[in-house]
Scaffold this active site. Sequence first.
Site, mmCIF file in Angstrom:
data_model
loop_
_atom_site.group_PDB
_atom_site.id
_atom_site.type_symbol
_atom_site.label_atom_id
_atom_site.label_comp_id
_atom_site.label_asym_id
_atom_site.label_seq_id
_atom_site.Cartn_x
_atom_site.Cartn_y
_atom_site.Cartn_z
ATOM 1 N N ASP A 96 9.413 3.901 2.845
ATOM 2 C CA ASP A 96 8.621 4.152 4.046
ATOM 3 C C ASP A 96 7.652 3.028 4.382
ATOM 4 O O ASP A 96 6.651 3.239 5.050
ATOM 5 C CB ASP A 96 7.849 5.462 3.885
ATOM 6 N N GLU A 118 15.950 6.748 -0.764
ATOM 7 C CA GLU A 118 14.776 7.621 -0.818
ATOM 8 C C GLU A 118 14.510 8.246 0.551
ATOM 9 O O GLU A 118 13.397 8.236 1.082
ATOM 10 C CB GLU A 118 13.539 6.865 -1.321
ATOM 11 N N GLU A 132 3.127 5.760 6.732
ATOM 12 C CA GLU A 132 4.396 5.965 6.032
ATOM 13 C C GLU A 132 5.194 7.154 6.554
ATOM 14 O O GLU A 132 6.433 7.113 6.601
ATOM 15 C CB GLU A 132 4.141 6.126 4.525
ATOM 16 N N HIS A 214 -4.774 3.683 -3.517
ATOM 17 C CA HIS A 214 -4.581 2.686 -2.460
ATOM 18 C C HIS A 214 -4.269 3.270 -1.086
ATOM 19 O O HIS A 214 -4.139 2.535 -0.122
ATOM 20 C CB HIS A 214 -3.435 1.747 -2.837
ATOM 21 N N ARG A 216 -4.229 4.598 2.587
ATOM 22 C CA ARG A 216 -5.127 4.327 3.716
ATOM 23 C C ARG A 216 -5.920 5.559 4.129
ATOM 24 O O ARG A 216 -7.061 5.446 4.563
ATOM 25 C CB ARG A 216 -4.316 3.793 4.911
ATOM 26 N N HIS A 246 -6.338 -2.110 -6.805
ATOM 27 C CA HIS A 246 -5.483 -2.707 -5.775
ATOM 28 C C HIS A 246 -6.224 -3.833 -5.066
ATOM 29 O O HIS A 246 -7.450 -3.810 -4.926
ATOM 30 C CB HIS A 246 -5.080 -1.612 -4.775
#
Length: 373
Positions: A96, A118, A132, A214, A216, A246
């Site tokens: 994604d 996936e 995503e 990590h 968003r 990260h």
Amino acid sequence: MARIFIVFGTRPEAIKMAPVVKAFVADPAFETIVCVTGQHRSMLDQALELFDIKPDIDLDIMQPGQTLANVTTATLNGLDTLFSENRPDAVLVHGDTTTAMAAALAAFYRQIPVGHVEAGLRTGNLAAPWPEEMNRRFIDMVSRWLFAPTETSAAALQNEGVEDERITVTGNTVIDALLSVSEELRHDPDRTALLDKKFAFLDQQKRLIVVTGHRRENFDGGLERMCHALAQLATRGDVEIVYPVHLNENVQRAASAVLEDTSGIHLIDPQDYLPFVYLMDRADLLISDSGGIQEEAPSLGKPVLVTRDVTERPEAITAGTCRLVGTCTETIVAEAEKLLDDPDEYARVSAITNPYGDGHAAPRIVEAMKNAI
């Protein structure tokens, strides 16, 4: 020979596509062309080196301060030229990411069939994870072949009207990658000794919590709340926390503001995949918003607290290997202490079978593509 373009650009994609690349390269029915975008430059290169993958094409798109629009347009323009010149029989993308979405779009514009590794993961919420959830829905919509990791993800596709003949349940390729790396560590005492030395600062008398973060959607306060939970857990005195931070500046800022110089917490650089597998294997508990860790840790018998409000990987929640805890400080602490302080509950969770596969996903994808093409 069928010409297959395999396109990816980030470290998680590289890890999950490495077994697929190797399986296609080993099959004489295919001419396999590996193209990386370099969306995550240094972290991508680490994974390529570990799995000994040498890309045929590197778009090298990464720029300082790049936006999602920058990644999309650079990938789309670069691949459009490549697809026009090489005319592959199929394009394979994973998951994604923005790279995967733009690669699928470039193939769609050139009327080249797409295979989505996936496929079918869903939260039902376009804002979580963002972007995503939109990316994977779009990729599934334009793909001819949908390689669903589980029956749950296959059912999600069927509920959206996808025809059964387009769906193949394969297991998740990350289990293929994890098992190969774990096997390598078990049979390479010299490499294990180097990793023991690298992490010699860890106190073997304390229980280890490994952390990543990590997403968003957690940038607006969620990461800070998670960090406050880590600081509180560190005061127990019987645990030690390792947090590979990260490189994103939002993640760096939150971790340093709350946790810098906190006793019992080690803020370290992002790790290559091999040392991170080593850390997972040593850990007693993982706290993470990573999708990959939700899939990998159960194969190592490690419970995971998922610092998200929703997840596109409900199988592990249903099975009980992972617990969805959000980013509330008090909830994270309470759920961590349940596992740390109740040996029976910890043993029960650790013994649950991983719902994400048996380590043979990549060969199933190759066989499905061979039959299709």
